[in-house]
Design an enzyme around this catalytic site. Sequence first.
Site, PDB file in Angstrom:
ATOM      1  N   HIS A   1      -0.152   0.099 -10.146  1.00 22.10           N
ATOM      2  CA  HIS A   1      -0.902  -0.870  -9.351  1.00 22.10           C
ATOM      3  C   HIS A   1      -1.347  -2.055 -10.214  1.00 22.10           C
ATOM      4  O   HIS A   1      -2.516  -2.474 -10.192  1.00 22.10           O
ATOM      5  CB  HIS A   1      -2.109  -0.217  -8.684  1.00 22.10           C
ATOM      6  CG  HIS A   1      -2.552  -0.930  -7.432  1.00 22.10           C
ATOM      7  ND1 HIS A   1      -3.000  -0.274  -6.325  1.00 22.10           N
ATOM      8  CD2 HIS A   1      -2.606  -2.256  -7.115  1.00 22.10           C
ATOM      9  CE1 HIS A   1      -3.312  -1.145  -5.375  1.00 22.10           C
ATOM     10  NE2 HIS A   1      -3.080  -2.362  -5.838  1.00 22.10           N
TER      11      HIS A   1
ATOM     12  N   ARG B   1       0.845  -1.183   0.000  1.00 18.33           N
ATOM     13  CA  ARG B   1       0.000   0.000   0.000  1.00 18.33           C
ATOM     14  C   ARG B   1       0.884   1.237   0.000  1.00 18.33           C
ATOM     15  O   ARG B   1       1.934   1.268   0.642  1.00 18.33           O
ATOM     16  CB  ARG B   1      -0.931   0.023   1.232  1.00 18.33           C
ATOM     17  CG  ARG B   1      -2.077  -0.975   1.178  1.00 18.33           C
ATOM     18  CD  ARG B   1      -3.102  -0.599   0.118  1.00 18.33           C
ATOM     19  NE  ARG B   1      -4.268  -1.489   0.112  1.00 18.33           N
ATOM     20  CZ  ARG B   1      -4.373  -2.570  -0.631  1.00 18.33           C
ATOM     21  NH1 ARG B   1      -3.363  -2.919  -1.429  1.00 18.33           N
ATOM     22  NH2 ARG B   1      -5.470  -3.304  -0.607  1.00 18.33           N
TER      23      ARG B   1
ATOM     24  N   GLU C   1      -4.663   6.865  -5.538  1.00 19.30           N
ATOM     25  CA  GLU C   1      -4.731   6.181  -6.828  1.00 19.30           C
ATOM     26  C   GLU C   1      -6.100   6.370  -7.461  1.00 19.30           C
ATOM     27  O   GLU C   1      -7.106   6.083  -6.805  1.00 19.30           O
ATOM     28  CB  GLU C   1      -4.454   4.677  -6.632  1.00 19.30           C
ATOM     29  CG  GLU C   1      -3.078   4.384  -6.087  1.00 19.30           C
ATOM     30  CD  GLU C   1      -2.865   2.919  -5.734  1.00 19.30           C
ATOM     31  OE1 GLU C   1      -1.719   2.530  -5.498  1.00 19.30           O
ATOM     32  OE2 GLU C   1      -3.871   2.165  -5.678  1.00 19.30           O
TER      33      GLU C   1
END
Length: 319
Positions: free
Chosen positions: A286, A236, A265
Amino acid sequence: MRHGVMLEQDTLASGDLDLSALVASFDQYTAFGATDPSEMAERIGNADCVIINKLPVNAELLAALPQLKLICVVATGVNNIDLTAAKAHGVDVVNCRAYGTAAVSQHVLCLMLALSTQLLPYANAVASGRWQSARHFCFLDYPIEELAGKTLLIVGHGELGSAVGRLAAALGMQVEIAERPDAKETRSGRVAFATAIEKADVVTLHCPLTPSTQNLINKEVLARMKRSAFIINTARGGIVNEQDLADALRTGEIAGAGIDVLSEEPPRNGNPLLASDIPNLIVTPHTAWGSQPARQRIVDQTVENIQAWKAGEPIRQVT
């Protein structure tokens, strides 16, 4: 009648997944590619199950949806859900687990290898014509490291951390497992975080984002690391203080970093790690988890979760 609503289907499927079993799990199934938080209450409506990925579910939303009974998270992390409020409203929360082990662990290895071999600088040099004009058959402008014999420190030794450790060991790395930074004692088979961080050649993060891991990697920790060390974060974004990492890379306090997650994000408001002048930094959007097999496993697990819940025997239950 069972009614399920999927609010973020585009974050999971791009036309390459079999969703038929998921659709068949409900008498009525409604899917939205993307949803703004302000649209959630209206779109969920009278559904008794909602399927989400990263959308926030707070107490106010739950209070407005008394008929909602199940939240299916098509991910492992549930920090976007007020679990206390969900429990108070009698809403079960289930998630997906261990679906991306192969995908994420190979992405971690990819970042480690790319940094140690200077893969991007060499590829970019070729693209710019550097090899074509070289005097010799090769050029060695960027120092290449070998991972064999180096020490990998794993912070968070669950499913993903364990898989990364096995891959690293196959490369000949010395694998160490960090104890929790706030632990009073060091368990057998683990090393104290404060001392291990100073010896590690590569640090890879696989812990959840909690109050105790928020900004775990900050300027004080970075200052204690080897100047030749790399840090990898596929966990994270908030675990790493991004400004501190950017500064450390610019000053050469550490040698490189591979980042797949950011604190916001998508990073619509910018991010310190997106600056163009940071050396030896690789940022991916990601995507470590996103192989087609991993995403299909999420769908399959979600179907299992729904069927088990309907049978009164929920599995992968968070609350």
